[in-house]
Design a protein around this motif. Structure first.
Motif, PDB file in Angstrom:
ATOM      1  N   THR A  40      76.882  69.257  27.359  1.00 55.40           N
ATOM      2  CA  THR A  40      77.365  69.093  28.731  1.00 55.40           C
ATOM      3  C   THR A  40      76.940  70.240  29.637  1.00 55.40           C
ATOM      4  O   THR A  40      76.925  70.081  30.863  1.00 55.40           O
ATOM      5  N   GLY A  43      74.426  69.744  32.399  1.00 49.90           N
ATOM      6  CA  GLY A  43      74.201  68.302  32.385  1.00 49.90           C
ATOM      7  C   GLY A  43      73.017  67.891  31.535  1.00 49.90           C
ATOM      8  O   GLY A  43      72.392  66.857  31.794  1.00 49.90           O
ATOM      9  N   CYS A  49      75.381  63.579  36.862  1.00 50.56           N
ATOM     10  CA  CYS A  49      75.827  63.946  38.206  1.00 50.56           C
ATOM     11  C   CYS A  49      77.197  64.604  38.101  1.00 50.56           C
ATOM     12  O   CYS A  49      77.957  64.343  37.160  1.00 50.56           O
ATOM     13  N   GLN A  50      77.485  65.490  39.053  1.00 45.92           N
ATOM     14  CA  GLN A  50      78.746  66.219  39.054  1.00 45.92           C
ATOM     15  C   GLN A  50      79.522  65.896  40.333  1.00 45.92           C
ATOM     16  O   GLN A  50      78.931  65.643  41.385  1.00 45.92           O
ATOM     17  N   GLN A  60      79.860  58.717  35.680  1.00 45.59           N
ATOM     18  CA  GLN A  60      80.023  59.584  34.510  1.00 45.59           C
ATOM     19  C   GLN A  60      80.604  58.814  33.336  1.00 45.59           C
ATOM     20  O   GLN A  60      80.117  58.911  32.198  1.00 45.59           O
ATOM     21  N   LEU A  90      86.136  70.797  29.623  1.00 41.34           N
ATOM     22  CA  LEU A  90      85.941  69.384  29.946  1.00 41.34           C
ATOM     23  C   LEU A  90      87.083  68.586  29.333  1.00 41.34           C
ATOM     24  O   LEU A  90      86.915  67.535  28.738  1.00 41.34           O
ATOM     25  N   SER A  99      85.517  72.582  34.154  1.00 44.52           N
ATOM     26  CA  SER A  99      84.111  72.956  34.193  1.00 44.52           C
ATOM     27  C   SER A  99      83.409  72.408  35.429  1.00 44.52           C
ATOM     28  O   SER A  99      83.563  71.232  35.779  1.00 44.52           O
ATOM     29  N   TYR A 101      80.366  71.833  35.427  1.00 51.03           N
ATOM     30  CA  TYR A 101      79.375  70.875  34.929  1.00 51.03           C
ATOM     31  C   TYR A 101      79.918  69.456  34.999  1.00 51.03           C
ATOM     32  O   TYR A 101      79.154  68.495  34.906  1.00 51.03           O
ATOM     33  N   LEU A 102      81.225  69.323  35.175  1.00 50.52           N
ATOM     34  CA  LEU A 102      81.849  68.017  35.332  1.00 50.52           C
ATOM     35  C   LEU A 102      82.164  67.722  36.796  1.00 50.52           C
ATOM     36  O   LEU A 102      81.775  66.690  37.336  1.00 50.52           O
ATOM     37  N   THR A 103      82.867  68.671  37.445  1.00 50.71           N
ATOM     38  CA  THR A 103      83.398  68.427  38.794  1.00 50.71           C
ATOM     39  C   THR A 103      82.484  68.907  39.907  1.00 50.71           C
ATOM     40  O   THR A 103      82.697  68.576  41.073  1.00 50.71           O
ATOM     41  N   GLY A 104      81.484  69.724  39.568  1.00 48.76           N
ATOM     42  CA  GLY A 104      80.594  70.270  40.586  1.00 48.76           C
ATOM     43  C   GLY A 104      81.010  71.637  41.069  1.00 48.76           C
ATOM     44  O   GLY A 104      80.212  72.369  41.648  1.00 48.76           O
ATOM     45  N   ALA A 110      89.731  67.636  37.762  1.00 50.90           N
ATOM     46  CA  ALA A 110      89.093  66.351  37.458  1.00 50.90           C
ATOM     47  C   ALA A 110      90.135  65.245  37.531  1.00 50.90           C
ATOM     48  O   ALA A 110      91.326  65.475  37.342  1.00 50.90           O
TER      49      ALA A 110
END
Length: 516
Positions: A40, A43, A49-50, A60, A90, A99, A101-104, A110
């Motif tokens: 992760t 990405g 995409c974040q 996602q 995550l 993170s 890397y998940l939410t931007g 999240a």
């Protein structure tokens, strides 16, 4: 008089027979780790995409579900899902921020829980889900969310030229306690099957062993008299591994596997030669041990002291490498793991697929899988492939996963049992019934999983119960399920004998029960 050890003799005879078999004979083994790293960070594998908008979240989730489904189709039975890339999460964490890397954006909340979704999807497909935790890495730019501010006192920054890397200071007791809290929360809160660390301990680059080091003060304060800084750092990592293993042993009766994936070179310095650990040079490997000397990682110690359930060395070289041949390294790691009674599931890279995604390149990976089987003496071979994107393949490109299922993973396999665990007790399936709609049901047995078999009429008991397979032969497995029910496909509802066996979380399969 010294007693003759018949058990050792039997093991030696069996091992000799296994060595005499051609690689193809190993392909039908019933137990084998067939793992895939799912990255992760940045990405790399997922997500593409974040963000937190509904559109991004839907994409996602769809991507994750599709990726896991394709891994299962390729024959993968365990997913190593990266849930803590850089002191972030995550999953719903009490200790570290969401993170980016998940939410931007690091710390932004999240709207769903990726780990919970991954576990649910893996289990629905009959795969294990191992939470992949980076134990000490923070990153190149120390972040500053509210949760970060609570733990930043545990960090230290080292410089290598113009670059900087911040990590948790392994020399602090509070760092090790924090790591244990992180792992305990994941293990208690989620129905995971394992937790795995990668090779980020001290900085991957060389860091000084003198007064200029960020942890010099802690070394002076904490090190025993006469202990070198290198030995002190290695002991810090050993204590962290030991503390996490002890922590996980108190959760869910120790059913959660704990593994570490160190760098692919270990033991080259001969530190454990007096204890019988073979030298790498006797396996055709010519190298130094920068793992032991520069990042202060001592995986032989973890195996010797029983601090891990499995080791997954990153053997990222080819079979024809003149100094680091894959075969020699796989054999050495398997021998050492067997020596100390633990599993070895080597990690293999498929990075070459980026430039050459062709059957010729695939053959190298398939050959490495066969070597892992060939050199596994404990009937517990395994492979963990790095990483998932190469198995699934790019849209429109040839899928290595199809080749993997066709050539190496054509017959199902169960993840090998941890027979050294103390809490194993017999499980039995009762109340097995089949409805007219094809719904197979039975009484649940705790948190066990189950293996469903369909054996065609005409197959004899001798063919079905293969002694080499510890029960019913794997070619008759049609499903592994975490539920006490399974909808039988139409093609198995006639002319087949149906059986279900409990498959506990230690990986032990128990006696099958046949449907009347």
């Amino acid at each position: 008089m010294r007693r003759f050890d018949f058990r050792k003799l039997l093991i030696s005879i069996v091992s000799l027979i296994v060595l005499m078999l051609p690689p193809a004979a190993h392909a039908s083994r019933k137990y084998e780790m067939r793992g895939a790293w799912l990255v992760t960070a940045y990405g790399i594998d997922w997500p593409s995409c974040q963000g937190v908008t509904n559109q991004v979240v839907r994409r996602q989730q769809q991507e994750l579900d599709s990726l896991l489904t394709q891994l299962h189709r390729a024959g993968i039975n365990a997913v190593f899902f990266q849930v803590r890339p850089m002191a972030d999460a995550l999953y719903e964490s009490s200790y570290e921020p969401w993170s980016g890397y998940l939410t931007g954006s690091r710390g932004s909340a999240a709207s769903y829980d990726p780990l919970a979704r991954c576990v649910a999807c893996c289990h629905a497909l009959g795969m294990e889900c191992h939470a992949w935790v980076n134990p000490f890495r923070v990153g190149t730019r120390p972040p500053a969310t509210q949760l970060d501010n609570r733990i930043s006192r545990l960090w230290m920054t080292n410089s290598v030229g113009k670059s900087k890397m911040t990590i948790f200071n392994p020399g602090l007791e509070d760092t090790r306690a924090h790591l244990c809290n992180v792992c305990r929360e994941i293990a208690e809160k989620y129905d995971i099957d394992g937790i795995v660390f990668d090779d980020y301990f001290y900085n991957p680059e060389f860091i000084p062993e003198d007064r200029s080091a960020a942890d010099w003060k802690h070394y002076v304060e904490a090190a025993a008299e006469g202990m070198s800084m290198a030995d002190w750092r290695r002991e810090n990592i050993n204590r962290a591994i030991s503390d996490v293993y002890a922590t996980l042993s108190t959760v869910k009766d120790g059913k959660i596997r704990f593994g570490v994936s160190p760098q692919g070179i270990g033991g080259a310095n001969g530190v454990y030669a007096d204890e019988g650990v073979p030298l790498l040079t006797s396996y055709g490997v010519i190298t130094g041990d920068s793992q032991y000397a520069k990042i202060y990682s001592d995986p032989v110690r973890w195996l010797r002291d029983g601090l891990v359930d499995y080791i997954s060395p990153q053997i990222y070289w080819t079979t024809d490498n003149p100094r680091h041949p894959y075969g020699g390294l796989s054999q050495w790691w398997n021998d050492v793991a067997e020596m100390y009674g633990r599993h070895c599931f080597p990690s293999q890279t498929m990075a070459a697929f980026d430039k050459d995604n062709s059957p010729k390149q695939w053959k190298e990976t398939l050959r490495q899988i066969e070597l892992n089987r060939e050199y596994s003496f404990n009937y517990a071979p395994g492979t963990v492939l790095y990483s998932s994107r190469f198995i699934v393949g790019k849209p429109g490109a040839k899928r290595f996963g199809d080749e993997l299922r066709r050539e190496s993973f054509s017959v199902p396999a169960l993840v090998p049992p941890m027979r050294w665990k103390e809490h194993v007790h017999q499980l039995d399936v009762t109340g097995l019934t089949l409805s007219g709609s094809g719904l197979l049901k039975w009484d649940a047995v705790g948190d066990a999983r189950y293996v469903v078999y369909a054996i065609p009429y005409g197959v004899s008991d001798e063919e079905m119960f293969n002694t080499d397979c510890d029960g019913i032969a794997p070619e008759y497995i049609i499903a592994v399920t975490y539920d006490a029910f399974y909808t039988l496909p139409v093609k198995y509802r006639k002319n087949h004998r149906i059986a279900v066996s409990p498959y506990d979380r230690y990986g032990v399969e128990w006696q099958p029960v046949f449907l009347d």
